[in-house]
Motif scaffolding. Structure first.
Motif, PDB file in Angstrom:
ATOM      1  N   GLY A   1     -15.824  12.713   1.822  1.00 22.41           N
ATOM      2  CA  GLY A   1     -17.044  12.075   1.344  1.00 22.41           C
ATOM      3  C   GLY A   1     -17.002  11.732  -0.130  1.00 22.41           C
ATOM      4  N   ARG A   2     -16.097  12.350  -0.872  1.00 20.84           N
ATOM      5  CA  ARG A   2     -16.020  12.100  -2.320  1.00 20.84           C
ATOM      6  C   ARG A   2     -14.726  11.400  -2.724  1.00 20.84           C
ATOM      7  NH1 ARG A   2     -17.300  17.705  -5.006  1.00 20.84           N
ATOM      8  NH2 ARG A   2     -16.872  16.491  -6.895  1.00 20.84           N
ATOM      9  N   LEU A   3     -13.939  10.964  -1.727  1.00 22.45           N
ATOM     10  CA  LEU A   3     -12.701  10.239  -2.014  1.00 22.45           C
ATOM     11  C   LEU A   3     -12.874   8.754  -1.714  1.00 22.45           C
ATOM     12  CD1 LEU A   3      -9.989  12.496  -0.268  1.00 22.45           C
ATOM     13  CD2 LEU A   3     -10.755  12.589  -2.647  1.00 22.45           C
ATOM     14  N   GLY A   4     -12.080   7.954  -2.404  1.00 27.42           N
ATOM     15  CA  GLY A   4     -11.969   6.547  -2.053  1.00 27.42           C
ATOM     16  C   GLY A   4     -10.511   6.286  -1.712  1.00 27.42           C
ATOM     17  N   VAL A   5     -10.252   5.824  -0.508  1.00 27.58           N
ATOM     18  CA  VAL A   5      -8.872   5.729  -0.045  1.00 27.58           C
ATOM     19  C   VAL A   5      -8.451   4.276   0.141  1.00 27.58           C
ATOM     20  CG1 VAL A   5      -7.260   6.354   1.778  1.00 27.58           C
ATOM     21  CG2 VAL A   5      -9.045   7.969   1.092  1.00 27.58           C
ATOM     22  N   VAL A   6      -7.350   3.917  -0.499  1.00 30.34           N
ATOM     23  CA  VAL A   6      -6.748   2.601  -0.302  1.00 30.34           C
ATOM     24  C   VAL A   6      -5.386   2.831   0.359  1.00 30.34           C
ATOM     25  CG1 VAL A   6      -5.859   0.519  -1.415  1.00 30.34           C
ATOM     26  CG2 VAL A   6      -7.909   1.652  -2.306  1.00 30.34           C
ATOM     27  N   PRO A   7      -5.311   2.662   1.686  1.00 28.58           N
ATOM     28  CA  PRO A   7      -4.061   2.965   2.371  1.00 28.58           C
ATOM     29  C   PRO A   7      -3.003   1.897   2.117  1.00 28.58           C
ATOM     30  CG  PRO A   7      -5.680   2.175   3.932  1.00 28.58           C
ATOM     31  CD  PRO A   7      -6.347   2.206   2.599  1.00 28.58           C
ATOM     32  N   GLN A   8      -1.775   2.261   2.445  1.00 28.20           N
ATOM     33  CA  GLN A   8      -0.663   1.343   2.212  1.00 28.20           C
ATOM     34  C   GLN A   8      -0.848   0.032   2.983  1.00 28.20           C
ATOM     35  OE1 GLN A   8       3.933   1.843   3.174  1.00 28.20           O
ATOM     36  NE2 GLN A   8       3.129   3.547   2.031  1.00 28.20           N
ATOM     37  N   GLN A   9      -1.193   0.159   4.251  1.00 28.68           N
ATOM     38  CA  GLN A   9      -1.473  -1.031   5.044  1.00 28.68           C
ATOM     39  C   GLN A   9      -2.977  -1.183   5.124  1.00 28.68           C
ATOM     40  OE1 GLN A   9       1.027   0.264   8.453  1.00 28.68           O
ATOM     41  NE2 GLN A   9       1.244  -1.927   8.777  1.00 28.68           N
ATOM     42  N   ASP A  10      -3.463  -2.421   4.967  1.00 25.68           N
ATOM     43  CA  ASP A  10      -4.902  -2.630   5.038  1.00 25.68           C
ATOM     44  C   ASP A  10      -5.430  -2.189   6.392  1.00 25.68           C
ATOM     45  OD1 ASP A  10      -5.421  -3.692   2.497  1.00 25.68           O
ATOM     46  OD2 ASP A  10      -4.536  -5.594   3.099  1.00 25.68           O
ATOM     47  N   THR A  11      -6.547  -1.486   6.358  1.00 28.48           N
ATOM     48  CA  THR A  11      -7.174  -1.071   7.607  1.00 28.48           C
ATOM     49  C   THR A  11      -8.548  -1.702   7.709  1.00 28.48           C
ATOM     50  OG1 THR A  11      -8.048   0.894   6.526  1.00 28.48           O
ATOM     51  CG2 THR A  11      -5.963   1.149   7.663  1.00 28.48           C
ATOM     52  N   LEU A  12      -8.662  -2.917   7.203  1.00 29.29           N
ATOM     53  CA  LEU A  12      -9.954  -3.594   7.258  1.00 29.29           C
ATOM     54  C   LEU A  12     -10.319  -3.869   8.711  1.00 29.29           C
ATOM     55  CD1 LEU A  12      -9.297  -6.011   4.308  1.00 29.29           C
ATOM     56  CD2 LEU A  12     -10.921  -4.111   4.331  1.00 29.29           C
ATOM     57  N   ASP A  13     -11.623  -3.926   8.946  1.00 33.87           N
ATOM     58  CA  ASP A  13     -12.100  -4.147  10.304  1.00 33.87           C
ATOM     59  C   ASP A  13     -12.123  -5.650  10.555  1.00 33.87           C
ATOM     60  OD1 ASP A  13     -13.445  -4.138  12.727  1.00 33.87           O
ATOM     61  OD2 ASP A  13     -14.556  -2.333  12.168  1.00 33.87           O
ATOM     62  N   GLU A  14     -11.139  -6.132  11.286  1.00 37.22           N
ATOM     63  CA  GLU A  14     -10.979  -7.586  11.434  1.00 37.22           C
ATOM     64  C   GLU A  14     -12.015  -8.195  12.364  1.00 37.22           C
ATOM     65  OE1 GLU A  14      -7.112  -9.144  11.502  1.00 37.22           O
ATOM     66  OE2 GLU A  14      -6.746  -8.109   9.615  1.00 37.22           O
ATOM     67  N   GLU A  15     -12.756  -7.371  13.046  1.00 35.57           N
ATOM     68  CA  GLU A  15     -13.808  -7.924  13.902  1.00 35.57           C
ATOM     69  C   GLU A  15     -15.101  -8.161  13.121  1.00 35.57           C
ATOM     70  OE1 GLU A  15     -13.704  -6.588  18.261  1.00 35.57           O
ATOM     71  OE2 GLU A  15     -13.121  -4.806  17.157  1.00 35.57           O
ATOM     72  N   LEU A  16     -15.119  -7.726  11.865  1.00 34.28           N
ATOM     73  CA  LEU A  16     -16.335  -7.860  11.053  1.00 34.28           C
ATOM     74  C   LEU A  16     -16.102  -8.827   9.897  1.00 34.28           C
ATOM     75  CD1 LEU A  16     -17.368  -4.093  10.738  1.00 34.28           C
ATOM     76  CD2 LEU A  16     -18.107  -5.754  12.433  1.00 34.28           C
ATOM     77  N   THR A  17     -17.200  -9.269   9.291  1.00 30.31           N
ATOM     78  CA  THR A  17     -17.080 -10.113   8.110  1.00 30.31           C
ATOM     79  C   THR A  17     -16.760  -9.240   6.891  1.00 30.31           C
ATOM     80  OG1 THR A  17     -19.379  -9.892   7.471  1.00 30.31           O
ATOM     81  CG2 THR A  17     -18.859 -11.672   9.018  1.00 30.31           C
ATOM     82  N   VAL A  18     -16.477  -9.931   5.784  1.00 30.83           N
ATOM     83  CA  VAL A  18     -16.157  -9.231   4.539  1.00 30.83           C
ATOM     84  C   VAL A  18     -17.301  -8.290   4.146  1.00 30.83           C
ATOM     85  CG1 VAL A  18     -15.871  -9.614   2.053  1.00 30.83           C
ATOM     86  CG2 VAL A  18     -14.607 -11.026   3.710  1.00 30.83           C
ATOM     87  N   ARG A  19     -18.519  -8.821   4.144  1.00 33.19           N
ATOM     88  CA  ARG A  19     -19.654  -8.005   3.709  1.00 33.19           C
ATOM     89  C   ARG A  19     -19.954  -6.894   4.716  1.00 33.19           C
ATOM     90  NH1 ARG A  19     -25.314  -8.074   3.417  1.00 33.19           N
ATOM     91  NH2 ARG A  19     -26.083  -7.319   1.393  1.00 33.19           N
ATOM     92  N   GLU A  20     -19.835  -7.213   5.986  1.00 32.80           N
ATOM     93  CA  GLU A  20     -20.078  -6.190   7.009  1.00 32.80           C
ATOM     94  C   GLU A  20     -19.095  -5.032   6.882  1.00 32.80           C
ATOM     95  OE1 GLU A  20     -21.898  -9.010  10.602  1.00 32.80           O
ATOM     96  OE2 GLU A  20     -19.769  -8.497  10.566  1.00 32.80           O
ATOM     97  N   ASN A  21     -17.876  -5.342   6.474  1.00 30.80           N
ATOM     98  CA  ASN A  21     -16.893  -4.280   6.259  1.00 30.80           C
ATOM     99  C   ASN A  21     -17.414  -3.268   5.245  1.00 30.80           C
ATOM    100  OD1 ASN A  21     -13.889  -4.006   7.200  1.00 30.80           O
ATOM    101  ND2 ASN A  21     -14.405  -6.167   7.415  1.00 30.80           N
ATOM    102  N   LEU A  22     -18.043  -3.785   4.194  1.00 34.11           N
ATOM    103  CA  LEU A  22     -18.580  -2.882   3.170  1.00 34.11           C
ATOM    104  C   LEU A  22     -19.806  -2.143   3.690  1.00 34.11           C
ATOM    105  CD1 LEU A  22     -18.245  -5.214   0.043  1.00 34.11           C
ATOM    106  CD2 LEU A  22     -16.727  -3.348   0.743  1.00 34.11           C
ATOM    107  N   LEU A  23     -20.679  -2.880   4.384  1.00 36.95           N
ATOM    108  CA  LEU A  23     -21.922  -2.270   4.870  1.00 36.95           C
ATOM    109  C   LEU A  23     -21.636  -1.104   5.807  1.00 36.95           C
ATOM    110  CD1 LEU A  23     -24.098  -5.421   5.691  1.00 36.95           C
ATOM    111  CD2 LEU A  23     -24.280  -3.900   3.723  1.00 36.95           C
ATOM    112  N   ILE A  24     -20.793  -1.343   6.798  1.00 36.10           N
ATOM    113  CA  ILE A  24     -20.575  -0.296   7.791  1.00 36.10           C
ATOM    114  C   ILE A  24     -19.812   0.872   7.182  1.00 36.10           C
ATOM    115  CG2 ILE A  24     -18.414  -1.207   8.796  1.00 36.10           C
ATOM    116  CD1 ILE A  24     -21.342   0.434  10.708  1.00 36.10           C
ATOM    117  N   TYR A  25     -18.942   0.558   6.225  1.00 37.59           N
ATOM    118  CA  TYR A  25     -18.198   1.661   5.598  1.00 37.59           C
ATOM    119  C   TYR A  25     -19.145   2.582   4.837  1.00 37.59           C
ATOM    120  CZ  TYR A  25     -13.525   3.489   4.888  1.00 37.59           C
ATOM    121  OH  TYR A  25     -12.391   4.255   4.966  1.00 37.59           O
ATOM    122  N   GLY A  26     -20.125   1.996   4.179  1.00 43.47           N
ATOM    123  CA  GLY A  26     -21.140   2.796   3.503  1.00 43.47           C
ATOM    124  C   GLY A  26     -21.912   3.660   4.489  1.00 43.47           C
TER     125      GLY A  26
END
Lengths: 313, 269
Positions: free
Chosen positions: A83-108
């Motif tokens: 809950g207190r880490l921010g992780v940037v993995p080696q390979q992107d794990t973005l949610d390709e079924e969502l939009t750019v903004r939705e990726n941020l919203l759901i991650y929050g």
């Protein structure tokens, strides 16, 4: 930033080990990361950097040793730590079924933030990552640099105390890399602790206050970029390139000229305090290289010295 | 950007919903754009009802219902189609979509870097599969009630029963999917679900089979679900329903347990 003995380390590892069956990926490593520090793991592919990062990120259980992150035990307090880490993995794990903004919203939302708060932070982070115009775009058509920026933005949605960046700029063009470095530098100035892995020496020199060099699952050196260069290399390097065929006849000819001499297939490297003086001395001995390049030592020299020149995989 | 605040200034958010809920939220984001895919699954059982229940049913007339009394063929087939629709909806989510998220989209890797756990992921994904199956069940129950094929108020209980069937089939399907290596393996899912649909006493009573075969049919979750739901829509309760409920619940729990363990193995290396 030097280690402050008064503040306890944010990450503390002793004898930390990761095994996959009979294979040991991380072999009893010790390290500490202080609050506000930018700490790097440097090493060739397969050295154990990513496995170490995953243990810190509480997404991979350690096989042995002790590890505390933010004063907590990953074994039992994984969700609290994550809950207190921010992780940037080696390979992107973005949610390709969502939009750019939705990726941020759901991650929050995964971090338990309210919808309103997610929306507010998403807009700020889109700005920070220079992606405001692409908010409603799908993720898939974004360029590599944009995806990376989005991944970093996403990792900031929970306002992390520590960021774990696993090869954050691998595969990016120089423009994208410099933009990312700029963003990471800003985060550091705000007091966010950065832990990153890289095999780019310029990246390590740019970003890291302190780093460890990993090779074959172990830590083989530790220090600031400057101190590592001082310890494992010389101030300068003279690189001499000879005509084809001449190279093989040069054994022993450089004896005594430099602190260390390295014969490569295509050139000879002379490590010395004063590269220019070495070049002159070589000329005086009658050596006639086709080209001479005198440069300052870099982390790359340290890296190659410590981890060898042969390909790992 | 002011998003980076010192730790003590961070807003603490109360947690009312379980964390698994966020998986459902995520899927709602996706389906907000692609809801037509969900709607299409609603029509399949409807077509079967028209073709079998009314078309074929005209030739067949009455058959023996759960309590032993004769009922129109459409009334016999409708609850089976309801059960199958709910199961297929849940299985589609739990197998194909789950496989994609697990192997190609890397969605779960990203989620596991947050406070969510593998169990949250497994529970959330199965819950979502149930919601999809449940939507089909609700839609279909309205249709068959309007057609006069569900005569008892007990038919309302067919919805939780369909959810239970979706839980059993979805969880087992998800557990099986966690072992799959490539999308070719999905042919296997069809090889299992299609005969299940045809032979689980959906279109004719289980008594049609010789004794030995009945035992095999009774193993399938669909048979248990169909028997349960048929009893409810026709309005005939029996003690065997307790067994059917327990059977489906246990099957679902086992599937969920295996799924959690597999996710832990696959994603937390």
């Amino acid at each position: 930033m030097p280690m402050n003995p008064a503040s306890p380390p944010l990450i503390h590892a002793r004898g930390l080990t990761k095994r996959f069956g009979a294979f040991t990926a991380v072999d009893a490593v010790d390290f500490d990361v202080a609050p506000g520090e930018a700490f790097g793991f440097l090493g060739p592919n397969g050295a154990g950097k990513t496995s170490t990062m995953k243990m810190i990120g509480c997404t991979s259980p350690a096989s042995g040793g002790t590890l505390t992150v933010l004063g907590m035990d990953p074994e039992t307090q994984g969700p609290e730590i994550r809950g207190r880490l921010g992780v940037v993995p080696q390979q992107d794990t973005l949610d390709e079924e969502l939009t750019v903004r939705e990726n941020l919203l759901i991650y929050g939302r995964y971090f338990g933030l309210s919808r309103a708060e997610c929306g507010r932070r998403a807009d700020e982070l889109l700005e920070f990552a220079q992606l405001s115009e692409r908010g409603s775009s799908r993720v898939e058509p974004l360029s590599g640099g944009m995806k990376r920026r989005l991944t970093i933005a996403r990792s900031l949605i929970n306002e992390p105390d520590v960021m774990l960046l696993d090869e954050p700029t691998t595969g990016l063009d120089p423009q994208a890399r410099h933009l990312l470095w700029d963003r990471l530098y800003r985060l550091k100035q705000r007091g966010v602790t950065l832990v990153l892995t890289t095999h780019y020496m310029d990246e390590a020199e740019q970003l890291c206050d302190r780093l460890v060099v990993m090779d074959k699952a172990k830590i083989v050196a530790e220090g600031s970029p400057r101190s590592l260069i001082e310890q494992y290399s010389t101030r300068e390097v003279a690189e001499m390139r000879f005509a084809p065929g001449v190279q093989d006849t040069l054994d022993g000819q450089f004896n005594g000229l430099a602190d260390r001499v390295e014969h490569l297939p295509d050139r000879v490297l002379l490590y010395a305090e004063d590269g220019e003086a070495v070049a002159v001395a070589a000329h005086d001995r009658g050596l006639r290289p086709e080209t001479v390049l005198v440069r300052r030592s870099t982390l790359e020299d340290v890296f190659l010295r410590l981890t060898g020149r042969s390909l790992v995989d | 950007m002011s998003a980076i605040a010192p730790p003590q200034a961070r807003a603490t958010t109360g947690r009312v919903m379980p964390r698994a809920w966020h998986l459902i939220e995520r899927n709602l984001f996706v389906y907000r754009r692609t809801w037509t895919i969900i709607v299409s699954g609603f029509f399949e059982p409807l077509f079967y009802l028209v073709a079998m229940g009314y078309g074929l049913g005209r030739l067949i007339g009455d058959v023996t219902g759960p309590g032993g009394q004769p009922i129109p063929y459409a009334m016999f087939v409708a609850p089976a189609l309801l059960a199958t629709g709910a199961m297929n909806g849940a299985v589609a989510e739990a197998t194909f979509n789950f496989f994609f998220k697990l192997n190609y989209n890397r969605t779960f890797q990203a989620i596991l870097a947050t406070p969510l756990s593998v169990r949250d992921v497994a529970v959330g994904e199965i819950a979502w599969a149930l919601i999809r199956g449940g939507l089909y069940a609700i839609g279909f129950i309205v249709v068959i009630a309007a057609l006069g094929l569900a005569t008892s108020p007990l038919a309302l209980l067919a919805i939780p029963a369909a959810l239970l069937l979706g839980f059993a089939a979805g969880a087992v399907g998800m557990a099986a999917t966690s072992f799959m290596r490539s999308h070719q393996d999905f042919d296997l899912i069809n090889v299992i679900t299609l005969p299940m649909f045809l032979f689980s006493a959906t279109f004719y009573p289980i008594e049609t089979y010789p004794e030995a075969i009945r035992g095999i049919v009774a193993i399938t979750p669909l048979y248990q679900g169909v028997a349960l739901i048929r009893g409810l829509t026709v309005g005939v309760l029996g003690p065997e329903m307790l067994f059917q409920v327990a059977y489906l619940a246990v099957m679902g729990m086992i599937g969920l347990w295996i799924t959690s363990r597999r996710l832990d193995r696959l994603l937390r290396k």
